[in-house]
Structures are given as structure tokens and as C-alpha cells.
Design a protein around this motif. Structure first.
Motif, PDB file in Angstrom:
ATOM      1  N   HIS A  25       0.137 -37.441 -54.857  1.00  0.00           N
ATOM      2  CA  HIS A  25      -0.611 -37.677 -53.623  1.00  0.00           C
ATOM      3  C   HIS A  25      -2.010 -38.151 -53.981  1.00  0.00           C
ATOM      4  O   HIS A  25      -2.561 -37.731 -54.996  1.00  0.00           O
ATOM      5  N   LEU A  55     -11.357 -33.515 -57.667  1.00  0.00           N
ATOM      6  CA  LEU A  55     -10.950 -32.734 -56.492  1.00  0.00           C
ATOM      7  C   LEU A  55      -9.449 -32.505 -56.515  1.00  0.00           C
ATOM      8  O   LEU A  55      -8.666 -33.448 -56.577  1.00  0.00           O
ATOM      9  N   LYS A  70      -5.833 -31.116 -54.761  1.00  0.00           N
ATOM     10  CA  LYS A  70      -5.174 -31.370 -53.480  1.00  0.00           C
ATOM     11  C   LYS A  70      -5.549 -30.291 -52.472  1.00  0.00           C
ATOM     12  O   LYS A  70      -5.695 -29.132 -52.812  1.00  0.00           O
ATOM     13  N   PHE A  71      -5.685 -30.696 -51.208  1.00  0.00           N
ATOM     14  CA  PHE A  71      -5.979 -29.761 -50.105  1.00  0.00           C
ATOM     15  C   PHE A  71      -4.678 -29.348 -49.432  1.00  0.00           C
ATOM     16  O   PHE A  71      -3.961 -30.175 -48.878  1.00  0.00           O
ATOM     17  N   PRO A 105     -17.450 -36.578 -51.397  1.00  0.00           N
ATOM     18  CA  PRO A 105     -16.012 -36.362 -51.607  1.00  0.00           C
ATOM     19  C   PRO A 105     -15.307 -37.595 -52.175  1.00  0.00           C
ATOM     20  O   PRO A 105     -14.427 -37.475 -53.031  1.00  0.00           O
ATOM     21  N   LEU A 106     -15.736 -38.763 -51.734  1.00  0.00           N
ATOM     22  CA  LEU A 106     -15.107 -39.992 -52.213  1.00  0.00           C
ATOM     23  C   LEU A 106     -15.357 -40.179 -53.719  1.00  0.00           C
ATOM     24  O   LEU A 106     -14.437 -40.477 -54.485  1.00  0.00           O
ATOM     25  N   PHE A 136     -10.274 -36.226 -44.424  1.00  0.00           N
ATOM     26  CA  PHE A 136     -11.396 -37.162 -44.352  1.00  0.00           C
ATOM     27  C   PHE A 136     -11.517 -37.849 -45.691  1.00  0.00           C
ATOM     28  O   PHE A 136     -10.812 -37.496 -46.643  1.00  0.00           O
ATOM     29  N   ARG A 137     -12.384 -38.826 -45.778  1.00  0.00           N
ATOM     30  CA  ARG A 137     -12.518 -39.616 -47.001  1.00  0.00           C
ATOM     31  C   ARG A 137     -12.609 -38.734 -48.252  1.00  0.00           C
ATOM     32  O   ARG A 137     -13.406 -37.806 -48.293  1.00  0.00           O
ATOM     33  N   GLY A 138     -11.792 -39.054 -49.225  1.00  0.00           N
ATOM     34  CA  GLY A 138     -11.886 -38.360 -50.509  1.00  0.00           C
ATOM     35  C   GLY A 138     -10.954 -37.170 -50.646  1.00  0.00           C
ATOM     36  O   GLY A 138     -10.760 -36.670 -51.752  1.00  0.00           O
ATOM     37  N   ILE A 139     -10.398 -36.689 -49.539  1.00  0.00           N
ATOM     38  CA  ILE A 139      -9.551 -35.498 -49.607  1.00  0.00           C
ATOM     39  C   ILE A 139      -8.086 -35.898 -49.782  1.00  0.00           C
ATOM     40  O   ILE A 139      -7.528 -36.636 -48.978  1.00  0.00           O
ATOM     41  N   THR A 140      -7.484 -35.401 -50.843  1.00  0.00           N
ATOM     42  CA  THR A 140      -6.058 -35.601 -51.095  1.00  0.00           C
ATOM     43  C   THR A 140      -5.301 -34.482 -50.390  1.00  0.00           C
ATOM     44  O   THR A 140      -5.493 -33.314 -50.715  1.00  0.00           O
ATOM     45  N   PRO A 141      -4.459 -34.817 -49.423  1.00  0.00           N
ATOM     46  CA  PRO A 141      -3.797 -33.747 -48.668  1.00  0.00           C
ATOM     47  C   PRO A 141      -2.453 -33.367 -49.264  1.00  0.00           C
ATOM     48  O   PRO A 141      -1.747 -34.201 -49.833  1.00  0.00           O
ATOM     49  N   ALA A 160     -13.391 -37.568 -55.673  1.00  0.00           N
ATOM     50  CA  ALA A 160     -11.953 -37.881 -55.687  1.00  0.00           C
ATOM     51  C   ALA A 160     -11.651 -38.956 -56.728  1.00  0.00           C
ATOM     52  O   ALA A 160     -10.747 -38.793 -57.565  1.00  0.00           O
ATOM     53  N   TRP A 213      -6.018 -39.656 -52.162  1.00  0.00           N
ATOM     54  CA  TRP A 213      -6.939 -39.648 -51.023  1.00  0.00           C
ATOM     55  C   TRP A 213      -7.074 -41.019 -50.371  1.00  0.00           C
ATOM     56  O   TRP A 213      -7.791 -41.156 -49.380  1.00  0.00           O
ATOM     57  N   HIS A 214      -6.400 -42.026 -50.925  1.00  0.00           N
ATOM     58  CA  HIS A 214      -6.570 -43.377 -50.369  1.00  0.00           C
ATOM     59  C   HIS A 214      -5.998 -43.437 -48.954  1.00  0.00           C
ATOM     60  O   HIS A 214      -4.977 -42.832 -48.663  1.00  0.00           O
ATOM     61  N   PRO A 215      -6.639 -44.203 -48.085  1.00  0.00           N
ATOM     62  CA  PRO A 215      -6.202 -44.188 -46.685  1.00  0.00           C
ATOM     63  C   PRO A 215      -4.834 -44.843 -46.491  1.00  0.00           C
ATOM     64  O   PRO A 215      -4.374 -45.621 -47.329  1.00  0.00           O
ATOM     65  N   ARG A 235      -9.053 -49.326 -54.606  1.00  0.00           N
ATOM     66  CA  ARG A 235      -8.336 -50.512 -54.155  1.00  0.00           C
ATOM     67  C   ARG A 235      -9.290 -51.694 -54.206  1.00  0.00           C
ATOM     68  O   ARG A 235     -10.512 -51.503 -54.200  1.00  0.00           O
TER      69      ARG A 235
END
Lengths: 400, 400
Positions: free
Chosen positions: B344, A395, A397-398, A386-387, B61-66, A390, B346-348, A359
Motif C-alpha cells: 500500500h 511513516l 501504514k495507518f 506527512p508527504l 490525507f496527503r502522505g498517509i498510507t492507509p 511518506a 500514500w499516492h492518491p 509520480r
């Protein structure tokens, strides 16, 4: 479930490339209202800031001033509270001593023994040239035992690194150093039963060294402290499926990179050389850690102007690096080294990330103050990894 | 002491009402400099932003795509790293299969067996109508054993969900799926002694199913993977003393809400219907989770314009909802689904909280960029729940 487990499960190999630029000790403190970074003319960094997202990182957590070890471990995604590198290993890495999985390393001092007491723990800070001669003498005199090799590497003045190579050596050993003058020398003790073998070997070595050195007063004995093995730390390849490379000039950073399984590429101290090496090897790796030391050195020396110049030198090198077009580019530091503080500090690090998927924060310059307004917020440096992964699409999807 | 213990100790029942509006996949990435949310005309959301406090959340957390599971669990105050919902349970929830505490669910495939080998794990992606017929055939043919019920629920093409109902079934079972074609079918294995009973029942079921299907090639056998029980997850009532309701249209979110003990209310897919249902039930509950799916669907499809329209549709529905005057109103998302990323990410998430006790950030619009400047800062979504409870006066003081 922690980040390492998640990383192993979610990371995938891709063609994308990550470049992590570490300006050692970048963050500063204001003189006449402006930090070193705010004072420096940095048109290229400022342009990058306008194209990406910014934030501030803490190497460990707020208020903690990190050494170079924990500060770098965090940046590579390792919890610096979990992995604490022993003094011996850091001294060895900093001295350019190669450390393998069967090596036991330790910091050493030449010292002065008189009437059975250590009367000078630094042997009068003997000249480095004397140190080198004594190390050579010891290396050539030490009796090789079956399968065990001992080698000394001279440092500055009275300091050296000793490396013992053999299978099955443990580093759970007490220091062979009375710590204070006026006390007798002490042997190392095994702190766990598995360290008995190492203790016996080291105590024999101490006796032999004192024998070899007996006529070399003031450097007529040695002290050893901080026994360390190659740390049990997973490689970046095993955690992230990366094929990482380091472009770094200083032994300490090169050694640390090697610990984590990076290929270490040669480069000089100047910023202009960094992009040459990156360009040459860009096709060979998917992660590049690039280390620039001059910012930290100037900060350590308390030289505000020189730190400003170092930042400007780095900024001028960017136009040659940017066309290599990494998918993810991060500019940050491992820790702050404000010239006004003359050393590492706890102040957070400016952090800038540029990728197609970042962004835009709409910031117009790269500085501590602007980064504090960035959308990445303030975070522990261990989340940088991780950032970056990503943004590089590395990475999955979790959870479902 | 963790948040769940604290919540149990500090939460109190009050008359106040919390409304959590989740615009699924709201956060985006800029096209021509503006995200979907920045592009959309949202006068009502903008007015809300000026009356409340904003921030950005990370689902994990940062970087993780849920996935949707962990992303929603976080919003309801459950640590998504602690509660990982099995694939079977999510597939069941997504298919609208009711799952109770004595149910064991699993994902199934119709597959092709030839000469003792699985030659097609998807039975030629058989037509859904065939799938439905085969599930019916199996459901009517399976022999009921004492106290054990097995039922198949058809999905799309070759997919189904199987549900076994009996007391004492464990889900610590290996997949009954060779994963690759050209291999023989495999039985499930109990991974712990307590799962022996379930393994025996399932392997009998596999044999019976193959017998029933033996003339139905290409769908002449079944594979099962991802055995899951109803997860051992505390209800929102037990943690927060809430009487919560979900207003959601999609099975997955309805099922997840049910897992957490929410009363699930029916609603259509349009934003305009949400406030009708809320108005009707506002007196019955003290916490409302309201889910709007269209933003995510458009993002998944990579349809920037449609996502903008969905956001505007939601915004237009707000003037009917706001007069219901909840004590705490939150507008946020579970995860970002940028149209440019088509999935999806990882962006907040933008996060907006309005209550009589919220500080005013003085922001004039609701967007990712503005939220990055908000006083709530950037935080993990699991802290949204304590924040909402606090603003609703539902949390006592911690410590004396």
C-alpha cells in the motif's frame, strides 16, 4: 485523532534524508504577464520540476497572509492555527535572543514620561547607539533578586527585548503599555493567579528602570508589551523521530528552528554557501531545513529585478546541492512576497517534490502557473510534512 | 454539524442506482515513465473517462498510507480518523469469521510455555493442520457458561481468532500477551469498570485453554491480543437511506461491507463474474460496491506486468457491465499499491465519475496523470459518497 497523534504512532527512524529548501517569499505576481519566478532563468529548478511532482500550498488557508511564524510552523507540520507564537517570543527570536524554557520575554520601547504622562511612546525614535547604551546601563544597574535574572537586548531605535529568567513565571500578563500617548504609564496585571509572581517582579522592574532612567529624557521610562514564554510546542524529534537541522542565516528562522528542537547550523546569506554547509553535515541529520532569505527581502522592497536575481542566484547553487542526493527534496516557500505587493501575501506557494517514489507530472518548468497543474494539487502547507515523511519511507501504514 | 448529520437530513430514497467499482490498489508508480494504469491497454476505461469527470483522492490525507479498513471506510463516506477498526475485528473479518453486535473478537497465537515463561510466542510456527486440530480440541473441551459462548477459528500457522459471544462484553481490555519472549504469561485487565465481566471470563478461558493444551507442547498455551467488539458504526441505510449490496470475493471486504449493513453477494475472483452478479441483482439494490482484488495482489507482489494484466482483465469486463446503465458509475481504488513499492502507498487514487449530471473534462484516457487534470480536483475519499449521492439525485438541498 489528529496529525500529531498519528505522526507519533506511525513515524519511524530510517537512514533516509529529507531536504526542505525554503525560498522565503518566492511566490509573486506578474509584471508584463510574468511573475518573478517566471521571469527568472532557472534551468536547474525547471529540470527538477520535470523529475518530480508539483502543487501549490496555502500557509494557513486561502486568503490568509501569514507572518513568518505561522508560515514556517505549517511547513514543519504544526497547525498554525493551534500554535500561535507570542509577539515577544518572535521579537526575541528575530533579535537573536536565546530563549529557554524558564525565560519570559517581552517587547520593550524606550518612551518619554512628562508630568506623569507618556508623551512619546518611542522616545523620539532615539538613535540605536543611545538605545544600546541605555540597555547596558539598565543591565548593570538592575538589582538581582534571589533566582531572578533580567536582561535587556537592544533593537533598532527605541525597541528592545527584555528577558526574565526564573522558574515558574507565567506569561498570562497584561501589557505594561497605555498604547496611546497622553496617558499615564500602567502596570502589568496578572491575568491568572499563577502570574502574580511574574507581575510583582515586572512591576518592580518597571519602577527601577524608571528610576535608573530618570535623567535620560527623552528615554526616561520603558513600556513592555507581548509577554511570552517559550511556547509549549512539541519538538520535531518527539513527533517525527527526526534528528533535524536548520541551515539558516537570519535570527528569526534560526530561533524558530531552535524552538522545534532543530540543530541550527551557521551559514552566510548567499545561496552558494548553503550546499557547502549541507555537504559538511549531511551525515549528521536526517532532515534539513534550508532557508534562503534574499527572495523575500527583494519582494518586501518591491524590487522585482532583485527578486529575479535572487531566484537565479539560488538556481545557480543547485548543481552543487543535487549531487548530495537526498531521498526527498522539496523546493517551496513559506509565503509569497510579490514585489508588486511589497510585503507578505496570501497567494499560494509553488511546491515541488522530488523522490524516487514521486509520480511524474511531466511539467517542464517550475512556476506558479505550472505548479497549479501539478498532481499534488493545492493543499495546506501543514500537509507537506506527512508527504515528505511518506516519500522518505518514514511513516508506517495507518490502520489495518 | 458533520457529514453524517447532513446525510441523515438530506438523503432521500430514489429509484436511481449507484455502482462503485473499486480496483483495489489501482494507483501506481512509473516504470520507464509509465505507471501500471498508463501501461495497460484500457479502451473501455479511456472511453468512460471521456464521458465523465475525473479527480484524485487521498484515502486519509496527503502522505498517509492507509490499511484496507480506513481506505474503504473513507470511500463509503465514513471519516477514517473517527472510525478506527480494532485489529481483532479486522483479523476476524479477514478470516471470514462472522461478527455480530454481541461478539467480542481477538487475535490469538498458540505459544510455548516452559518453566512458567513464554519461550516461543509462535509455538514454532506450528503447521496449520495442527492449529486446526487444536482449535477443534479447544472448541469441544471448553465448558459453556451461562449465556457465554467461546469459539476459536484457526488461521495460518500459529494464528487464530477467538470469538466470545455474550451480552454486555466490553473490549476495553489489555492484551493477554507479554509481547516479548522470556516473560511469564499475563492476564487481561479491564481498562474500564464495565470490562470487569469480560476480563474474568477471558482469564478463566486462558486457564482452561492452558489446561486443555498442557500436553500439546510446543503449542501448550495461548496468547490473546487486540480485543475488539463490533464497532459502533452507523449503517449505510441509516445514514443514506440506501439499500446497499457488496459484490466481493475476499473475506476482509465482505466482512467490512457487512459491518456497514450491506447485503453481501457471492462472486469469484475474476472480473468477468462481477457483471454477472450485478446483472442478476441490479433490481434488488440501489447501491453496489464492487471489489476487484487482483490489481492489489499483483502490486503487493511487486509484479508490474501482472498488475497491468489485471487492469486489462477488468477493462475487458466493462462492456458487459456498462449496458446495465447505472445512474452513477464510479471507478476508483481504495489506495495505491505501486508494484515498485510492493505494498500500500500514500499516492492518491484515480477517480472517475460518469453520470448524466457530470461535467465533461474532455480527457481522453484514464490514468493518474489525466486524473490530476480533472475537474473533480484532489479530495479526501470520504467526499466520494456525497458526490455519488448528489449525482444520483439522492441528496436534497442544504439550507433554504
Amino acid at each position: 485523532m489528529n496529525w500529531e497523534d498519528i505522526a507519533k504512532e506511525l513515524s519511524i527512524e530510517t537512514e533516509t534524508k529529507i531536504v526542505l529548501l525554503v525560498l522565503d517569499g518566492l511566490g509573486g505576481l506578474p509584471r508584463d504577464g510574468k511573475t518573478e519566478l517566471e521571469t527568472a532563468r532557472t534551468p536547474n529548478l525547471d529540470r527538477l520540476a520535470s523529475k518530480g511532482a508539483c502543487g501549490l500550498t496555502d500557509a494557513v488557508f486561502r486568503g490568509i497572509t501569514p507572518g513568518s511564524g505561522p508560515a514556517h510552523l505549517g511547513l514543519f507540520g504544526y497547525d498554525p492555527l493551534q500554535y500561535q507564537l507570542g509577539r515577544g517570543i518572535l521579537e526575541a527570536l528575530g533579535s537573536g535572543v536565546e530563549v529557554g524554557r524558564n525565560d519570559l520575554v517581552v517587547r520593550g520601547n524606550f518612551a518619554t514620561l512628562r508630568d506623569g504622562l507618556i508623551v512619546d511612546r518611542r522616545a523620539g525614535r532615539l538613535p540605536t547607539i543611545e538605545n544600546e547604551k541605555l540597555c547596558e546601563k539598565l543591565n548593570s544597574s538592575l538589582i538581582k533578586r534571589g533566582g531572578i535574572e533580567i536582561r535587556l537586548y537592544p533593537g533598532k531605535e527605541h525597541r528592545f527585548v527584555a528577558k526574565l529568567t526564573a522558574e515558574g513565571l507565567s506569561d498570562c500578563l497584561s501589557d505594561a503599555d497605555p498604547q496611546k500617548e497622553g496617558r499615564p504609564p500602567i502596570q502589568t496585571l496578572a491575568l491568572v493567579p499563577e502570574a502574580e509572581l511574574a507581575a510583582v517582579i515586572i512591576n518592580q522592574f518597571l519602577d527601577e528602570a524608571a528610576e535608573v532612567l530618570k535623567d535620560s529624557a527623552p528615554a526616561n521610562t520603558i513600556l513592555l508589551r507581548g509577554f511570552s514564554k517559550f511556547p509549549a510546542i512539541p519538538t520535531m524529534a518527539s513527533l517525527y523521530k527526526l534528528n533535524p537541522a536548520a541551515i539558516a542565516n537570519y535570527p528569526m528562522y534560526r530561533g524558530l528552528a531552535k524552538l522545534l528542537g532543530m540543530t541550527v547550523l551557521d551559514v552566510g546569506p548567499d545561496a552558494s554557501a548553503l550546499s557547502d554547509v549541507l555537504e559538511k553535515h549531511i551525515g549528521d541529520h536526517d532532515f534539513f531545513y534550508i532557508h534562503f532569505k534574499k527572495t523575500d527581502s527583494a519582494g518586501e522592497d518591491g524590487d522585482f529585478e532583485r527578486k529575479v536575481s535572487a531566484i537565479e542566484e539560488f538556481d545557480r547553487s543547485l548543481p552543487r546541492l543535487l549531487p548530495l542526493n537526498p531521498d526527498v527534496l522539496v523546493v517551496t516557500s513559506d509565503h509569497s512576497t510579490p514585489a508588486l505587493w511589497k510585503g507578505h501575501s496570501w497567494h499560494p506557494n509553488p511546491f515541488l517534490l522530488v523522490s524516487k517514489t514521486s509520480r511524474l507530472d511531466g511539467l517542464t518548468s517550475f512556476s506558479e502557473k505550472e505548479c497549479a497543474r501539478g498532481s499534488l494539487g493545492r493543499f495546506e502547507a501543514r500537509f507537506a510534512m506527512p508527504l515528505m515523511l511518506a516519500h522518505a519511507g518514514k511513516l508506517k501504514k495507518f490502520g489495518a
